[in-house]
Design a protein around this motif. Structure first.
Motif, PDB file in Angstrom:
ATOM      1  N   CYS A 151       0.840  -1.206   0.000  1.00 38.92           N
ATOM      2  CA  CYS A 151       0.000   0.000   0.000  1.00 38.92           C
ATOM      3  C   CYS A 151       0.872   1.252   0.000  1.00 38.92           C
ATOM      4  O   CYS A 151       0.554   2.239  -0.667  1.00 38.92           O
ATOM      5  CB  CYS A 151      -0.930  -0.012   1.215  1.00 38.92           C
ATOM      6  N   CYS A 152       1.985   1.203   0.717  1.00 36.67           N
ATOM      7  CA  CYS A 152       2.922   2.329   0.709  1.00 36.67           C
ATOM      8  C   CYS A 152       3.452   2.582  -0.700  1.00 36.67           C
ATOM      9  O   CYS A 152       3.538   3.729  -1.156  1.00 36.67           O
ATOM     10  CB  CYS A 152       4.094   2.052   1.644  1.00 36.67           C
ATOM     11  N   ALA A 153       3.799   1.501  -1.387  1.00 40.49           N
ATOM     12  CA  ALA A 153       4.287   1.631  -2.769  1.00 40.49           C
ATOM     13  C   ALA A 153       3.207   2.206  -3.667  1.00 40.49           C
ATOM     14  O   ALA A 153       3.498   3.022  -4.563  1.00 40.49           O
ATOM     15  CB  ALA A 153       4.750   0.266  -3.279  1.00 40.49           C
ATOM     16  N   LEU A 154       1.956   1.806  -3.436  1.00 39.06           N
ATOM     17  CA  LEU A 154       0.840   2.327  -4.222  1.00 39.06           C
ATOM     18  C   LEU A 154       0.673   3.828  -4.002  1.00 39.06           C
ATOM     19  O   LEU A 154       0.456   4.589  -4.955  1.00 39.06           O
ATOM     20  CB  LEU A 154      -0.444   1.582  -3.846  1.00 39.06           C
ATOM     21  N   VAL A 155       0.765   4.275  -2.758  1.00 34.26           N
ATOM     22  CA  VAL A 155       0.648   5.700  -2.432  1.00 34.26           C
ATOM     23  C   VAL A 155       1.770   6.488  -3.110  1.00 34.26           C
ATOM     24  O   VAL A 155       1.534   7.546  -3.714  1.00 34.26           O
ATOM     25  CB  VAL A 155       0.673   5.915  -0.900  1.00 34.26           C
ATOM     26  N   LYS A 156       2.976   5.985  -3.025  1.00 29.02           N
ATOM     27  CA  LYS A 156       4.120   6.665  -3.638  1.00 29.02           C
ATOM     28  C   LYS A 156       3.941   6.790  -5.148  1.00 29.02           C
ATOM     29  O   LYS A 156       4.217   7.848  -5.733  1.00 29.02           O
ATOM     30  CB  LYS A 156       5.415   5.927  -3.300  1.00 29.02           C
ATOM     31  N   SER A 157       3.450   5.724  -5.762  1.00 32.04           N
ATOM     32  CA  SER A 157       3.219   5.757  -7.208  1.00 32.04           C
ATOM     33  C   SER A 157       2.072   6.699  -7.577  1.00 32.04           C
ATOM     34  O   SER A 157       2.176   7.472  -8.542  1.00 32.04           O
ATOM     35  CB  SER A 157       2.912   4.344  -7.702  1.00 32.04           C
TER      36      SER A 157
END
Length: 260
Positions: A151-157
Protein backbone atom coordinates in the motif's frame (compact mmCIF):
# COMPACT_ATOMS: atom_id res chain seq x y z
CA UNK A 1 -12.31 38.35 -18.76
CA UNK A 2 -13.19 40.27 -15.63
CA UNK A 3 -12.06 38.91 -12.29
CA UNK A 4 -15.68 38.45 -11.20
CA UNK A 5 -16.31 36.25 -14.24
CA UNK A 6 -13.32 34.09 -13.39
CA UNK A 7 -14.54 33.81 -9.80
CA UNK A 8 -17.90 32.53 -11.08
CA UNK A 9 -16.06 29.85 -13.08
CA UNK A 10 -14.04 28.84 -10.01
CA UNK A 11 -17.20 28.66 -7.93
CA UNK A 12 -18.74 26.29 -10.45
CA UNK A 13 -16.03 23.83 -9.47
CA UNK A 14 -15.98 24.47 -5.72
CA UNK A 15 -18.41 27.08 -4.45
CA UNK A 16 -17.13 29.19 -1.56
CA UNK A 17 -20.28 28.19 0.36
CA UNK A 18 -18.82 24.68 0.86
CA UNK A 19 -15.82 25.99 2.83
CA UNK A 20 -15.63 25.28 6.57
CA UNK A 21 -16.80 28.11 8.81
CA UNK A 22 -13.30 28.70 10.23
CA UNK A 23 -11.68 29.01 6.79
CA UNK A 24 -10.80 32.07 4.70
CA UNK A 25 -11.44 31.47 1.01
CA UNK A 26 -12.28 33.54 -2.04
CA UNK A 27 -10.79 36.79 -3.33
CA UNK A 28 -8.30 37.88 -0.65
CA UNK A 29 -6.43 40.59 -2.59
CA UNK A 30 -7.53 42.66 -5.57
CA UNK A 31 -10.66 43.80 -7.38
CA UNK A 32 -13.53 41.90 -8.97
CA UNK A 33 -13.43 44.53 -11.76
CA UNK A 34 -9.86 43.76 -12.82
CA UNK A 35 -9.27 42.42 -16.32
CA UNK A 36 -7.65 38.98 -16.12
CA UNK A 37 -5.54 37.52 -18.91
CA UNK A 38 -2.95 35.33 -17.21
CA UNK A 39 -3.35 33.04 -14.18
CA UNK A 40 -0.56 31.55 -12.07
CA UNK A 41 -1.50 28.46 -10.01
CA UNK A 42 0.36 27.29 -6.90
CA UNK A 43 -0.37 25.37 -3.72
CA UNK A 44 0.78 28.20 -1.44
CA UNK A 45 1.34 31.92 -1.93
CA UNK A 46 5.03 31.67 -1.03
CA UNK A 47 7.67 34.29 -1.83
CA UNK A 48 8.82 32.06 -4.70
CA UNK A 49 5.32 31.62 -6.14
CA UNK A 50 4.58 35.34 -5.99
CA UNK A 51 7.94 36.22 -7.55
CA UNK A 52 7.30 33.76 -10.37
CA UNK A 53 3.78 35.12 -10.90
CA UNK A 54 5.20 38.65 -11.13
CA UNK A 55 7.97 37.55 -13.51
CA UNK A 56 5.38 35.86 -15.72
CA UNK A 57 3.26 39.04 -15.85
CA UNK A 58 0.32 37.17 -14.31
CA UNK A 59 -2.60 39.27 -13.12
CA UNK A 60 -4.27 36.53 -11.05
CA UNK A 61 -2.76 34.16 -8.48
CA UNK A 62 -4.75 31.05 -7.55
CA UNK A 63 -3.71 28.91 -4.58
CA UNK A 64 -5.15 26.16 -2.43
CA UNK A 65 -3.97 27.41 0.96
CA UNK A 66 -4.98 30.98 1.89
CA UNK A 67 -2.14 33.41 2.55
CA UNK A 68 -4.36 35.53 4.82
CA UNK A 69 -5.82 33.27 7.49
CA UNK A 70 -5.91 35.13 10.80
CA UNK A 71 -7.12 38.71 11.21
CA UNK A 72 -4.58 41.39 10.25
CA UNK A 73 -4.43 44.76 12.01
CA UNK A 74 -1.73 46.18 9.75
CA UNK A 75 -0.15 45.35 6.39
CA UNK A 76 3.53 46.28 6.30
CA UNK A 77 6.66 44.87 4.74
CA UNK A 78 8.03 44.13 8.22
CA UNK A 79 5.81 41.04 8.31
CA UNK A 80 6.18 38.21 5.78
CA UNK A 81 2.44 38.07 5.05
CA UNK A 82 2.25 41.84 4.73
CA UNK A 83 5.29 41.76 2.42
CA UNK A 84 3.57 39.26 0.14
CA UNK A 85 0.26 41.14 0.13
CA UNK A 86 2.09 44.37 -0.67
CA UNK A 87 3.95 42.68 -3.54
CA UNK A 88 0.67 41.41 -5.00
CA UNK A 89 -0.98 44.83 -4.80
CA UNK A 90 2.06 46.64 -6.19
CA UNK A 91 2.20 44.21 -9.12
CA UNK A 92 -1.51 44.44 -9.86
CA UNK A 93 -2.16 40.75 -9.11
CA UNK A 94 -5.54 39.69 -7.74
CA UNK A 95 -5.27 36.75 -5.37
CA UNK A 96 -7.83 33.98 -4.81
CA UNK A 97 -7.76 30.94 -2.50
CA UNK A 98 -9.75 27.70 -2.82
CA UNK A 99 -9.15 25.81 0.42
CA UNK A 100 -11.70 23.69 2.29
CA UNK A 101 -14.33 24.33 -0.38
CA UNK A 102 -11.96 22.56 -2.81
CA UNK A 103 -11.13 19.93 -0.20
CA UNK A 104 -14.82 19.03 -0.09
CA UNK A 105 -15.75 19.49 -3.77
CA UNK A 106 -12.53 18.41 -5.46
CA UNK A 107 -9.51 17.23 -3.49
CA UNK A 108 -11.22 14.34 -1.68
CA UNK A 109 -12.44 12.67 -4.86
CA UNK A 110 -9.22 13.38 -6.76
CA UNK A 111 -7.19 11.60 -4.09
CA UNK A 112 -9.75 8.79 -3.91
CA UNK A 113 -9.52 8.26 -7.67
CA UNK A 114 -5.73 8.13 -7.58
CA UNK A 115 -5.92 5.34 -5.00
CA UNK A 116 -8.71 3.58 -6.95
CA UNK A 117 -10.85 3.24 -3.83
CA UNK A 118 -14.04 1.26 -4.35
CA UNK A 119 -17.47 2.02 -2.82
CA UNK A 120 -16.03 5.25 -1.42
CA UNK A 121 -17.91 7.66 0.86
CA UNK A 122 -16.96 10.95 2.56
CA UNK A 123 -14.75 10.41 5.58
CA UNK A 124 -16.09 13.45 7.47
CA UNK A 125 -19.45 14.72 6.22
CA UNK A 126 -19.59 18.52 6.22
CA UNK A 127 -22.52 19.33 3.90
CA UNK A 128 -24.89 18.10 1.22
CA UNK A 129 -25.14 18.82 -2.50
CA UNK A 130 -28.16 17.72 -4.52
CA UNK A 131 -29.18 15.45 -1.66
CA UNK A 132 -25.79 13.69 -1.53
CA UNK A 133 -23.44 13.84 1.45
CA UNK A 134 -20.17 15.68 0.80
CA UNK A 135 -17.18 16.21 3.01
CA UNK A 136 -13.50 15.93 3.84
CA UNK A 137 -11.60 12.83 2.67
CA UNK A 138 -12.87 9.46 1.49
CA UNK A 139 -13.09 5.93 2.89
CA UNK A 140 -13.51 2.77 0.82
CA UNK A 141 -11.87 -0.46 -0.27
CA UNK A 142 -8.60 -0.87 -2.12
CA UNK A 143 -8.86 -2.76 -5.40
CA UNK A 144 -7.50 -5.83 -3.63
CA UNK A 145 -6.15 -6.80 -0.20
CA UNK A 146 -2.43 -6.07 0.08
CA UNK A 147 0.36 -5.85 2.61
CA UNK A 148 0.92 -2.45 4.19
CA UNK A 149 4.29 -2.30 2.40
CA UNK A 150 2.49 -2.71 -0.94
CA UNK A 151 0.00 0.00 0.00
CA UNK A 152 2.92 2.33 0.71
CA UNK A 153 4.29 1.63 -2.77
CA UNK A 154 0.84 2.33 -4.22
CA UNK A 155 0.65 5.70 -2.43
CA UNK A 156 4.12 6.67 -3.64
CA UNK A 157 3.22 5.76 -7.21
CA UNK A 158 -0.20 7.47 -7.09
CA UNK A 159 1.18 10.81 -5.90
CA UNK A 160 4.69 10.74 -7.37
CA UNK A 161 6.51 10.52 -4.03
CA UNK A 162 9.98 9.33 -3.14
CA UNK A 163 9.15 8.52 0.47
CA UNK A 164 6.34 8.18 3.01
CA UNK A 165 6.32 7.84 6.81
CA UNK A 166 4.56 4.76 8.14
CA UNK A 167 3.10 3.72 11.49
CA UNK A 168 2.17 0.04 11.65
CA UNK A 169 3.39 -3.44 10.76
CA UNK A 170 4.52 -3.50 7.13
CA UNK A 171 3.49 -7.17 6.80
CA UNK A 172 -0.12 -6.63 7.92
CA UNK A 173 -2.82 -7.03 5.26
CA UNK A 174 -4.99 -3.98 4.58
CA UNK A 175 -8.02 -3.55 2.38
CA UNK A 176 -10.26 -0.85 3.83
CA UNK A 177 -8.55 2.51 3.47
CA UNK A 178 -9.28 6.13 4.36
CA UNK A 179 -7.56 9.09 2.74
CA UNK A 180 -7.52 12.71 3.87
CA UNK A 181 -5.31 15.08 1.83
CA UNK A 182 -3.47 17.69 3.88
CA UNK A 183 -3.25 17.61 7.67
CA UNK A 184 -5.32 14.62 8.77
CA UNK A 185 -4.81 14.43 12.53
CA UNK A 186 -8.30 15.77 13.25
CA UNK A 187 -9.91 12.99 11.20
CA UNK A 188 -8.16 10.02 12.80
CA UNK A 189 -11.28 9.31 14.89
CA UNK A 190 -13.45 9.35 11.76
CA UNK A 191 -11.11 6.89 10.04
CA UNK A 192 -11.18 4.54 13.05
CA UNK A 193 -14.96 4.78 13.29
CA UNK A 194 -15.25 3.97 9.57
CA UNK A 195 -13.26 0.77 10.10
CA UNK A 196 -10.22 1.82 8.07
CA UNK A 197 -7.26 -0.54 8.31
CA UNK A 198 -4.95 2.09 6.86
CA UNK A 199 -5.21 5.88 6.96
CA UNK A 200 -3.42 7.91 4.27
CA UNK A 201 -2.86 11.58 5.09
CA UNK A 202 -0.19 14.10 6.12
CA UNK A 203 1.27 15.92 9.13
CA UNK A 204 0.87 13.04 11.59
CA UNK A 205 2.82 13.48 14.82
CA UNK A 206 4.49 10.77 16.89
CA UNK A 207 1.75 10.20 19.47
CA UNK A 208 -1.10 10.29 16.95
CA UNK A 209 0.72 7.75 14.79
CA UNK A 210 1.56 5.25 17.52
CA UNK A 211 -1.89 5.58 19.08
CA UNK A 212 -3.58 4.85 15.74
CA UNK A 213 -1.33 1.81 15.24
CA UNK A 214 -2.22 0.63 18.75
CA UNK A 215 -5.87 0.76 17.64
CA UNK A 216 -4.98 -1.57 14.73
CA UNK A 217 -5.08 1.18 12.09
CA UNK A 218 -1.87 1.77 10.17
CA UNK A 219 -1.03 5.32 9.10
CA UNK A 220 0.78 6.32 5.91
CA UNK A 221 1.94 9.93 6.20
CA UNK A 222 2.48 11.02 2.60
CA UNK A 223 3.05 14.65 3.56
CA UNK A 224 0.82 17.72 3.39
CA UNK A 225 2.30 18.83 0.08
CA UNK A 226 2.78 15.22 -0.98
CA UNK A 227 -0.92 14.67 -1.64
CA UNK A 228 -2.29 18.18 -2.11
CA UNK A 229 0.05 19.15 -4.95
CA UNK A 230 -2.58 17.50 -7.20
CA UNK A 231 -4.58 20.75 -6.86
CA UNK A 232 -2.19 22.53 -9.24
CA UNK A 233 -2.50 20.22 -12.24
CA UNK A 234 -6.22 19.72 -11.77
CA UNK A 235 -7.06 23.43 -11.63
CA UNK A 236 -4.77 24.17 -14.60
CA UNK A 237 -6.72 21.68 -16.72
CA UNK A 238 -10.04 22.95 -15.36
CA UNK A 239 -9.27 26.54 -16.39
CA UNK A 240 -7.95 25.49 -19.80
CA UNK A 241 -11.31 23.80 -20.40
CA UNK A 242 -13.65 26.39 -18.86
CA UNK A 243 -11.70 29.59 -19.59
CA UNK A 244 -9.63 28.84 -22.72
CA UNK A 245 -9.04 32.53 -23.40
CA UNK A 246 -6.80 32.72 -20.32
CA UNK A 247 -3.11 31.88 -20.23
CA UNK A 248 -2.53 29.43 -17.39
CA UNK A 249 0.86 28.88 -15.76
CA UNK A 250 1.54 26.10 -13.25
CA UNK A 251 4.03 26.27 -10.41
CA UNK A 252 6.73 23.64 -10.86
CA UNK A 253 6.68 20.70 -8.45
CA UNK A 254 8.59 21.97 -5.42
CA UNK A 255 8.71 20.03 -2.15
CA UNK A 256 8.76 22.53 0.74
CA UNK A 257 11.41 20.57 2.69
CA UNK A 258 14.32 18.19 2.17
CA UNK A 259 15.23 14.94 3.88
CA UNK A 260 19.00 14.61 4.28
Amino acid sequence: MKCKQLIRILNQQADEAYACSWDNVGLLVGSTRQEIKKVYIALDATDEAISEAIAADADFLLTHHPLIFQGMKRITEEDFIGRRVTALIRSGISYYAMHTNFDVMGMAQLACDRMHLQNAAPLEITCEKDGQAQGIGRVGELEKPMRLSECCALVKSAFGLEHVKVFGNMQDTVERAAICPGAGKSDVAHALQAGAQVYITGDIDHHTGIDAAACKMAVIDAGHYGIEHIFIAYMAEYLKEHAPELTVIRESRREPFQIV
